[in-house]
Motif scaffolding. Sequence first.
Motif, mmCIF file in Angstrom:
data_model
loop_
_atom_site.group_PDB
_atom_site.id
_atom_site.type_symbol
_atom_site.label_atom_id
_atom_site.label_comp_id
_atom_site.label_asym_id
_atom_site.label_seq_id
_atom_site.Cartn_x
_atom_site.Cartn_y
_atom_site.Cartn_z
ATOM 1 N N MET A 184 40.424 49.146 53.714
ATOM 2 C CA MET A 184 41.408 48.089 53.674
ATOM 3 C C MET A 184 40.883 46.803 54.310
ATOM 4 S SD MET A 184 43.582 49.286 51.890
ATOM 5 C CE MET A 184 45.248 49.645 51.622
ATOM 6 N N ALA A 185 39.619 46.823 54.700
ATOM 7 C CA ALA A 185 39.035 45.617 55.278
ATOM 8 C C ALA A 185 38.646 44.659 54.156
ATOM 9 C CB ALA A 185 37.809 45.976 56.112
ATOM 10 N N GLY A 186 38.462 43.423 54.484
ATOM 11 C CA GLY A 186 38.034 42.435 53.500
ATOM 12 C C GLY A 186 39.083 41.374 53.292
ATOM 13 N N ASN A 187 38.797 40.508 52.363
ATOM 14 C CA ASN A 187 39.663 39.376 52.063
ATOM 15 C C ASN A 187 40.882 39.847 51.274
ATOM 16 O OD1 ASN A 187 40.804 37.077 50.728
ATOM 17 N ND2 ASN A 187 38.965 35.954 51.297
ATOM 18 N N TYR A 188 42.053 39.609 51.825
ATOM 19 C CA TYR A 188 43.308 40.050 51.211
ATOM 20 C C TYR A 188 43.502 39.415 49.836
ATOM 21 C CZ TYR A 188 48.284 40.394 50.241
ATOM 22 O OH TYR A 188 49.480 40.616 49.629
ATOM 23 N N LEU A 189 43.227 38.129 49.689
ATOM 24 C CA LEU A 189 43.446 37.449 48.412
ATOM 25 C C LEU A 189 42.503 37.962 47.328
ATOM 26 C CD1 LEU A 189 44.068 33.783 49.619
ATOM 27 C CD2 LEU A 189 45.742 35.478 48.846
ATOM 28 N N VAL A 190 41.278 38.251 47.698
ATOM 29 C CA VAL A 190 40.325 38.802 46.738
ATOM 30 C C VAL A 190 40.780 40.188 46.301
ATOM 31 C CG1 VAL A 190 37.953 39.604 46.402
ATOM 32 C CG2 VAL A 190 38.385 37.427 47.570
ATOM 33 N N ARG A 191 41.195 41.008 47.259
ATOM 34 C CA ARG A 191 41.684 42.345 46.930
ATOM 35 C C ARG A 191 42.904 42.270 46.017
ATOM 36 N NH1 ARG A 191 44.146 45.017 51.449
ATOM 37 N NH2 ARG A 191 46.023 45.479 50.324
ATOM 38 N N LEU A 192 43.808 41.362 46.298
ATOM 39 C CA LEU A 192 45.006 41.197 45.472
ATOM 40 C C LEU A 192 44.632 40.778 44.052
ATOM 41 C CD1 LEU A 192 48.099 41.204 45.447
ATOM 42 C CD2 LEU A 192 48.015 38.806 46.142
ATOM 43 N N LEU A 193 43.693 39.858 43.922
ATOM 44 C CA LEU A 193 43.240 39.422 42.607
ATOM 45 C C LEU A 193 42.617 40.581 41.831
ATOM 46 C CD1 LEU A 193 42.593 37.252 40.488
ATOM 47 C CD2 LEU A 193 40.470 36.813 41.736
ATOM 48 N N LEU A 194 41.754 41.346 42.498
ATOM 49 C CA LEU A 194 41.127 42.488 41.844
ATOM 50 C C LEU A 194 42.151 43.537 41.415
ATOM 51 C CD1 LEU A 194 37.925 42.935 44.016
ATOM 52 C CD2 LEU A 194 38.086 42.037 41.687
ATOM 53 N N GLU A 195 43.142 43.791 42.244
ATOM 54 C CA GLU A 195 44.194 44.736 41.881
ATOM 55 C C GLU A 195 44.971 44.261 40.663
ATOM 56 O OE1 GLU A 195 46.525 45.250 45.419
ATOM 57 O OE2 GLU A 195 45.083 46.631 46.330
ATOM 58 N N GLN A 196 45.257 42.976 40.592
ATOM 59 C CA GLN A 196 45.972 42.425 39.438
ATOM 60 C C GLN A 196 45.131 42.519 38.169
ATOM 61 O OE1 GLN A 196 47.025 38.496 40.779
ATOM 62 N NE2 GLN A 196 48.900 39.198 41.775
ATOM 63 N N MET A 197 43.832 42.283 38.291
ATOM 64 C CA MET A 197 42.937 42.389 37.135
ATOM 65 C C MET A 197 42.863 43.829 36.638
ATOM 66 S SD MET A 197 39.957 39.764 38.390
ATOM 67 C CE MET A 197 38.798 40.225 37.129
ATOM 68 N N ILE A 198 42.761 44.781 37.555
ATOM 69 C CA ILE A 198 42.708 46.187 37.186
ATOM 70 C C ILE A 198 44.022 46.619 36.542
ATOM 71 C CG2 ILE A 198 42.613 48.539 38.119
ATOM 72 C CD1 ILE A 198 40.502 47.453 40.126
ATOM 73 N N ASP A 199 45.145 46.208 37.105
ATOM 74 C CA ASP A 199 46.448 46.545 36.524
ATOM 75 C C ASP A 199 46.578 45.993 35.109
ATOM 76 O OD1 ASP A 199 47.274 47.942 38.743
ATOM 77 O OD2 ASP A 199 48.481 46.300 39.576
#
Length: 80
Positions: free
Chosen positions: A1-16
């Motif tokens: 769960m470490a790392g940039n929150y906005l990048v993780r959110l963007l990646l999750e949206q792309m995967i979804d």
Amino acid sequence: MAGNYLVRLLLEQMIDSANSAYLGILERWVYEGLIDDPHDEFFIAENKSLQKESLTQDYDAMCWRQRYSLKDDIPGWVGG
């Protein structure tokens, strides 16, 4: 769960988004027997020359076995 929150959110949206498109293709194929794949990305090839009306018996099994197949460039299972 470490790392940039906005990048993780963007990646999750792309995967979804990618999952939703792929699962939509899969769902239509399984439930309706239709392959709606405008970018030729689905792993199943369709023999469009075989029409369900041409099958005289055992429609369901014959249709699935003869009308649909794995694409040639799909890797097979190598087990041992």
